[in-house]
Design a protein around this motif. Structure first.
Motif, PDB file in Angstrom:
ATOM      1  N   ASN A 144      -2.915 -10.823  -4.088  1.00  0.00           N
ATOM      2  CA  ASN A 144      -2.903 -11.097  -2.648  1.00  0.00           C
ATOM      3  C   ASN A 144      -1.492 -11.304  -2.096  1.00  0.00           C
ATOM      4  O   ASN A 144      -1.293 -12.009  -1.119  1.00  0.00           O
ATOM      5  CB  ASN A 144      -3.801 -12.287  -2.315  1.00  0.00           C
ATOM      6  CG  ASN A 144      -4.307 -12.235  -0.889  1.00  0.00           C
ATOM      7  OD1 ASN A 144      -4.488 -11.165  -0.324  1.00  0.00           O
ATOM      8  ND2 ASN A 144      -4.511 -13.391  -0.299  1.00  0.00           N
ATOM      9  N   LYS A 145      -0.512 -10.698  -2.745  1.00  0.00           N
ATOM     10  CA  LYS A 145       0.866 -10.735  -2.250  1.00  0.00           C
ATOM     11  C   LYS A 145       1.105  -9.476  -1.417  1.00  0.00           C
ATOM     12  O   LYS A 145       0.776  -8.370  -1.846  1.00  0.00           O
ATOM     13  CB  LYS A 145       1.859 -10.788  -3.409  1.00  0.00           C
ATOM     14  CG  LYS A 145       3.294 -10.901  -2.949  1.00  0.00           C
ATOM     15  CD  LYS A 145       4.267 -11.004  -4.102  1.00  0.00           C
ATOM     16  CE  LYS A 145       5.668 -11.057  -3.517  1.00  0.00           C
ATOM     17  NZ  LYS A 145       6.693 -10.854  -4.499  1.00  0.00           N
ATOM     18  N   GLU A 146       1.694  -9.670  -0.235  1.00  0.00           N
ATOM     19  CA  GLU A 146       1.924  -8.540   0.654  1.00  0.00           C
ATOM     20  C   GLU A 146       2.933  -7.569   0.045  1.00  0.00           C
ATOM     21  O   GLU A 146       3.963  -7.981  -0.485  1.00  0.00           O
ATOM     22  CB  GLU A 146       2.426  -9.034   2.016  1.00  0.00           C
ATOM     23  CG  GLU A 146       2.457  -7.953   3.061  1.00  0.00           C
ATOM     24  CD  GLU A 146       2.768  -8.478   4.449  1.00  0.00           C
ATOM     25  OE1 GLU A 146       2.466  -7.764   5.408  1.00  0.00           O
ATOM     26  OE2 GLU A 146       3.310  -9.594   4.571  1.00  0.00           O
ATOM     27  N   ILE A 147       2.623  -6.276   0.140  1.00  0.00           N
ATOM     28  CA  ILE A 147       3.512  -5.217  -0.347  1.00  0.00           C
ATOM     29  C   ILE A 147       4.286  -4.690   0.855  1.00  0.00           C
ATOM     30  O   ILE A 147       3.705  -4.074   1.755  1.00  0.00           O
ATOM     31  CB  ILE A 147       2.716  -4.077  -1.000  1.00  0.00           C
ATOM     32  CG1 ILE A 147       1.863  -4.614  -2.146  1.00  0.00           C
ATOM     33  CG2 ILE A 147       3.654  -2.979  -1.487  1.00  0.00           C
ATOM     34  CD1 ILE A 147       0.800  -3.642  -2.621  1.00  0.00           C
ATOM     35  N   ILE A 148       5.608  -4.983   0.878  1.00  0.00           N
ATOM     36  CA  ILE A 148       6.418  -4.567   2.020  1.00  0.00           C
ATOM     37  C   ILE A 148       7.647  -3.787   1.565  1.00  0.00           C
ATOM     38  O   ILE A 148       8.122  -3.946   0.442  1.00  0.00           O
ATOM     39  CB  ILE A 148       6.869  -5.763   2.892  1.00  0.00           C
ATOM     40  CG1 ILE A 148       7.712  -6.754   2.083  1.00  0.00           C
ATOM     41  CG2 ILE A 148       5.686  -6.459   3.523  1.00  0.00           C
ATOM     42  CD1 ILE A 148       8.349  -7.822   2.928  1.00  0.00           C
ATOM     43  N   VAL A 149       8.112  -2.939   2.473  1.00  0.00           N
ATOM     44  CA  VAL A 149       9.355  -2.193   2.280  1.00  0.00           C
ATOM     45  C   VAL A 149      10.197  -2.430   3.519  1.00  0.00           C
ATOM     46  O   VAL A 149       9.742  -2.172   4.638  1.00  0.00           O
ATOM     47  CB  VAL A 149       9.092  -0.685   2.099  1.00  0.00           C
ATOM     48  CG1 VAL A 149      10.403   0.081   1.979  1.00  0.00           C
ATOM     49  CG2 VAL A 149       8.203  -0.423   0.899  1.00  0.00           C
ATOM     50  N   GLN A 150      11.409  -2.942   3.338  1.00  0.00           N
ATOM     51  CA  GLN A 150      12.307  -3.177   4.462  1.00  0.00           C
ATOM     52  C   GLN A 150      13.248  -1.992   4.612  1.00  0.00           C
ATOM     53  O   GLN A 150      13.892  -1.590   3.641  1.00  0.00           O
ATOM     54  CB  GLN A 150      13.090  -4.468   4.263  1.00  0.00           C
ATOM     55  CG  GLN A 150      12.199  -5.684   4.247  1.00  0.00           C
ATOM     56  CD  GLN A 150      12.979  -6.978   4.117  1.00  0.00           C
ATOM     57  OE1 GLN A 150      14.122  -7.006   3.718  1.00  0.00           O
ATOM     58  NE2 GLN A 150      12.326  -8.074   4.465  1.00  0.00           N
ATOM     59  N   ILE A 151      13.316  -1.451   5.819  1.00  0.00           N
ATOM     60  CA  ILE A 151      14.165  -0.297   6.113  1.00  0.00           C
ATOM     61  C   ILE A 151      15.249  -0.741   7.102  1.00  0.00           C
ATOM     62  O   ILE A 151      14.970  -0.929   8.291  1.00  0.00           O
ATOM     63  CB  ILE A 151      13.351   0.870   6.725  1.00  0.00           C
ATOM     64  CG1 ILE A 151      12.100   1.166   5.917  1.00  0.00           C
ATOM     65  CG2 ILE A 151      14.234   2.089   6.914  1.00  0.00           C
ATOM     66  CD1 ILE A 151      12.350   1.676   4.508  1.00  0.00           C
ATOM     67  N   PRO A 152      16.472  -0.936   6.616  1.00  0.00           N
ATOM     68  CA  PRO A 152      17.542  -1.344   7.533  1.00  0.00           C
ATOM     69  C   PRO A 152      18.052  -0.151   8.346  1.00  0.00           C
ATOM     70  O   PRO A 152      18.046   0.981   7.873  1.00  0.00           O
ATOM     71  CB  PRO A 152      18.633  -1.870   6.595  1.00  0.00           C
ATOM     72  CG  PRO A 152      18.388  -1.167   5.298  1.00  0.00           C
ATOM     73  CD  PRO A 152      16.912  -0.886   5.227  1.00  0.00           C
ATOM     74  N   ALA A 153      18.464  -0.433   9.559  1.00  0.00           N
ATOM     75  CA  ALA A 153      19.041   0.604  10.421  1.00  0.00           C
ATOM     76  C   ALA A 153      20.428   0.145  10.845  1.00  0.00           C
ATOM     77  O   ALA A 153      20.635  -1.024  11.164  1.00  0.00           O
ATOM     78  CB  ALA A 153      18.160   0.832  11.645  1.00  0.00           C
ATOM     79  N   GLU A 154      21.360   1.067  10.845  1.00  0.00           N
ATOM     80  CA  GLU A 154      22.722   0.736  11.270  1.00  0.00           C
ATOM     81  C   GLU A 154      22.802   0.572  12.783  1.00  0.00           C
ATOM     82  O   GLU A 154      23.606  -0.210  13.282  1.00  0.00           O
ATOM     83  CB  GLU A 154      23.700   1.815  10.809  1.00  0.00           C
ATOM     84  CG  GLU A 154      23.918   1.819   9.314  1.00  0.00           C
ATOM     85  CD  GLU A 154      24.987   2.810   8.893  1.00  0.00           C
ATOM     86  OE1 GLU A 154      25.870   3.119   9.715  1.00  0.00           O
ATOM     87  OE2 GLU A 154      24.923   3.265   7.743  1.00  0.00           O
ATOM     88  N   ASN A 155      21.984   1.320  13.495  1.00  0.00           N
ATOM     89  CA  ASN A 155      22.014   1.309  14.957  1.00  0.00           C
ATOM     90  C   ASN A 155      20.597   1.246  15.502  1.00  0.00           C
ATOM     91  O   ASN A 155      19.629   1.540  14.806  1.00  0.00           O
ATOM     92  CB  ASN A 155      22.685   2.581  15.492  1.00  0.00           C
ATOM     93  CG  ASN A 155      24.101   2.717  15.017  1.00  0.00           C
ATOM     94  OD1 ASN A 155      24.911   1.826  15.212  1.00  0.00           O
ATOM     95  ND2 ASN A 155      24.404   3.825  14.363  1.00  0.00           N
TER      96      ASN A 155
END
Length: 80
Positions: free
Chosen positions: A21-32
């Motif tokens: 029950n742990k959330e599966i996340i992907v963080q996508i950083p953006a420069e702008n």
């Protein structure tokens, strides 16, 4: 279908939950930040930092936005 235009940056994709029950996340950083049209029907929630939208296959996307919170609320009340 109604759309609003927002200036979006980094985002977080939620793919659901694992067997613990742990959330599966992907963080996508953006420069702008960049302009994007979002269908109002896809918007599920709004906070002072993120706008939550649904996506295919049950995924959720938390978009960081540049506009003022009150400004986005007004756009959602009258998107056209």
């Amino acid at each position: 279908m109604e759309f609003i235009e927002l200036t979006l940056g980094s985002y977080i994709i939620s793919h659901g939950y694992d067997k613990n029950n742990k959330e599966i996340i992907v963080q996508i950083p953006a420069e702008n930040f960049g302009k994007k049209l979002i269908a109002v029907s896809r918007i599920k929630s709004l906070s002072e930092k993120y706008i939550l939208t649904d996506y295919v296959d049950g995924r959720w996307i938390y978009w960081e936005y540049k506009e003022d919170f009150e400004e986005v609320k007004k756009l959602l009340k009258s998107p056209s």
